[in-house]
Design an enzyme around this catalytic site. Structure first.
Site, mmCIF file in Angstrom:
data_model
loop_
_atom_site.group_PDB
_atom_site.id
_atom_site.type_symbol
_atom_site.label_atom_id
_atom_site.label_comp_id
_atom_site.label_asym_id
_atom_site.label_seq_id
_atom_site.Cartn_x
_atom_site.Cartn_y
_atom_site.Cartn_z
ATOM 1 N N GLU A 16 0.808 -1.087 -0.170
ATOM 2 C CA GLU A 16 0.191 0.249 -0.122
ATOM 3 C C GLU A 16 1.045 1.371 0.131
ATOM 4 O O GLU A 16 0.251 2.395 0.263
ATOM 5 C CB GLU A 16 -1.314 -0.278 1.444
ATOM 6 C CG GLU A 16 -2.005 -1.379 1.386
ATOM 7 C CD GLU A 16 -2.942 -1.257 2.330
ATOM 8 O OE1 GLU A 16 -3.523 -0.520 1.987
ATOM 9 O OE2 GLU A 16 -2.398 -2.133 3.467
ATOM 10 N N SER A 179 -6.230 -2.467 1.854
ATOM 11 C CA SER A 179 -6.708 -2.226 0.120
ATOM 12 C C SER A 179 -6.885 -3.343 -0.208
ATOM 13 O O SER A 179 -7.269 -3.442 -1.698
ATOM 14 C CB SER A 179 -5.361 -1.171 -0.547
ATOM 15 O OG SER A 179 -5.511 -0.091 0.372
ATOM 16 N N ASP A 292 -16.160 -1.562 8.708
ATOM 17 C CA ASP A 292 -16.530 -1.794 7.560
ATOM 18 C C ASP A 292 -17.060 -2.442 8.379
ATOM 19 O O ASP A 292 -16.803 -3.066 8.999
ATOM 20 C CB ASP A 292 -15.545 -2.074 6.828
ATOM 21 C CG ASP A 292 -14.080 -0.953 6.009
ATOM 22 O OD1 ASP A 292 -14.312 0.356 7.034
ATOM 23 O OD2 ASP A 292 -13.138 -1.572 5.726
ATOM 24 N N GLU A 305 -14.386 -5.390 9.379
ATOM 25 C CA GLU A 305 -12.589 -4.939 9.923
ATOM 26 C C GLU A 305 -13.106 -3.533 10.456
ATOM 27 O O GLU A 305 -13.481 -2.905 9.842
ATOM 28 C CB GLU A 305 -11.324 -5.392 8.661
ATOM 29 C CG GLU A 305 -12.437 -4.664 7.800
ATOM 30 C CD GLU A 305 -10.579 -5.754 6.644
ATOM 31 O OE1 GLU A 305 -10.508 -4.481 5.796
ATOM 32 O OE2 GLU A 305 -10.880 -6.620 6.202
ATOM 33 N N ASN A 307 -10.207 -0.018 10.087
ATOM 34 C CA ASN A 307 -8.830 0.651 9.290
ATOM 35 C C ASN A 307 -8.076 1.022 10.766
ATOM 36 O O ASN A 307 -9.314 2.147 10.844
ATOM 37 C CB ASN A 307 -8.747 0.567 8.219
ATOM 38 C CG ASN A 307 -9.312 -0.367 7.165
ATOM 39 O OD1 ASN A 307 -8.478 -0.780 6.740
ATOM 40 N ND2 ASN A 307 -10.211 -0.622 7.502
ATOM 41 N N SER A 316 -11.588 8.914 -0.333
ATOM 42 C CA SER A 316 -11.636 7.635 0.654
ATOM 43 C C SER A 316 -13.039 8.048 1.636
ATOM 44 O O SER A 316 -13.152 9.612 1.885
ATOM 45 C CB SER A 316 -10.874 8.069 2.349
ATOM 46 O OG SER A 316 -9.349 7.625 1.168
#
Length: 356
Positions: A16, A179, A292, A305, A307, A316
């Site tokens: 990433e 990602s 998410d 999950e 982040n 974003s």
């Protein structure tokens, strides 16, 4: 009030790497320069650290940096000029490996450098799709059904068993990446071996998850003592894509439609906010994170999950969700830095000396 210097660290040895640069570029551009003096520090794909004048992917010709391993005055030394750089606070904008998994956080905590974001434990737990799901389950937070295997167990992985347990299709994921790198959707036995090889190419642990048919939602959380959650937003993926791939996220401008806020009723929105806050606390997140989630057709909500360093790119969702709440990009960055400094000051009360 004196202007504080803030080192924005970006790049890194991660798949990433480029996304990190895109995020850091926005932070560098939008940070309130009447309050903060940004110092861009780039980490090359090979892991070398450089002092930059701006945020980009060029490292050739930049001054190399070395860490000053002093607890009295830790910081960086410019190896080209011998200048000593001692920022007031660090903003790691390192997505993925070595940046979001607790590695850089451990380095900064060992030298008592204040930094924005979640600490070692919360970063490591949230980065691991395996252990984050185990903790979510133990906290009675709904998540998708899953199985996991290590690389040493690769030859024991049986497609028919996965099919019987998870059903078709199912997802194959490298356990410690973001990602959507190392992620594939398996619809038949023909897809399976390729997906398995790709996931193990990026990780020694692979997760197999049931495929969730439903809406993909996200919720931003911010704060420490009393964290708050934004309204949920939705990612509507083009029918050209099987799931929210790397290409859909970053390369194809027509791949997704972002709905901020999501078109859900108040009851569902409150449930999503409640679950997001519970997940944030369960995984030990600090300062900010993006959660998410899935909203199934039957109304069930699952946490997918978390982040701990969500993207700050132009596409974003984390900054978009707070902008919808009336917080500009610049004000959001200021809030995160202020929270991190307060968190650091509060942690100073804990003694590390003991005399029996």
């Amino acid at each position: 009030m004196a202007i504080k210097s803030i080192a924005i660290i970006f790049g890194g040895k991660s798949v990433e790497h480029q996304i990190s640069i895109n995020s850091a570029r926005n932070i560098f551009e939008y940070i309130d320069k009447s309050k903060f003096a940004p110092i861009p520090i780039g980490i090359s794909p090979k892991g070398d650290w450089f002092l930059k004048t701006t945020v980009d992917d060029t490292f050739e010709g930049c001054d190399p940096l070395a860490l000053i391993l002093s607890t009295q005055k830790p910081g960086f030394k410019n190896l080209a000029t011998n200048e000593v750089i001692t920022p007031d606070i660090i903003f790691p904008v390192l997505h993925g490996t070595d940046g979001e998994d607790g590695s850089i956080q451990g380095l900064l905590e060992a030298f008592e450098l204040p930094f924005v974001g979640t600490g070692v434990l919360g970063s490591a737990l949230s980065m691991s799709k395996l252990y984050s799901k185990k903790l979510l389950e133990s906290a009675n937070i709904p998540t998708s059904k899953f199985l996991t295997y290590t690389f040493s167990e690769k030859n024991t992985i049986d497609f028919d068993y996965l099919n019987a347990t998870l059903g078709l299709p199912f997802m194959v994921k490298a356990a410690n990446l973001g990602s959507s790198v190392g992620v594939a959707k398996v619809k038949s036995k023909d897809d399976f071996n390729k997906a398995l090889e790709e996931a193990f190419r990026f990780d020694n642990v692979v997760l197999f998850e049931e495929y969730i048919s439903g809406r993909e939602l996200e919720c931003s959380v911010m704060g420490n003592r009393e964290p708050i959650a934004s309204l949920p937003a939705e990612i509507v993926i083009s029918k050209d894509y099987e799931f929210y791939t790397y290409e859909a996220k970053y390369l194809d401008p027509n791949a997704v439609e972002l709905k901020v806020p999501a078109d859900v009723d108040d009851v569902v929105a409150k449930q999503i906010q409640h679950l997001s806050l519970r997940a944030y606390k369960a995984l030990g997140c600090e300062d900010f994170s993006r959660v998410d989630l899935f909203l199934k057709d039957n109304g069930e909500i699952l946490v997918n999950e978390i982040n701990t360093i969500p993207g700050f790119t132009n596409s974003s969702m984390f900054p978009m969700m707070w902008q919808e709440r009336g917080i500009s990009f610049t004000d959001l960055i200021t809030k995160l830095i202020d929270m991190a400094l307060t968190k650091y000051q509060e942690k100073q009360r804990v003694s590390n000396e003991y005399q029996p």
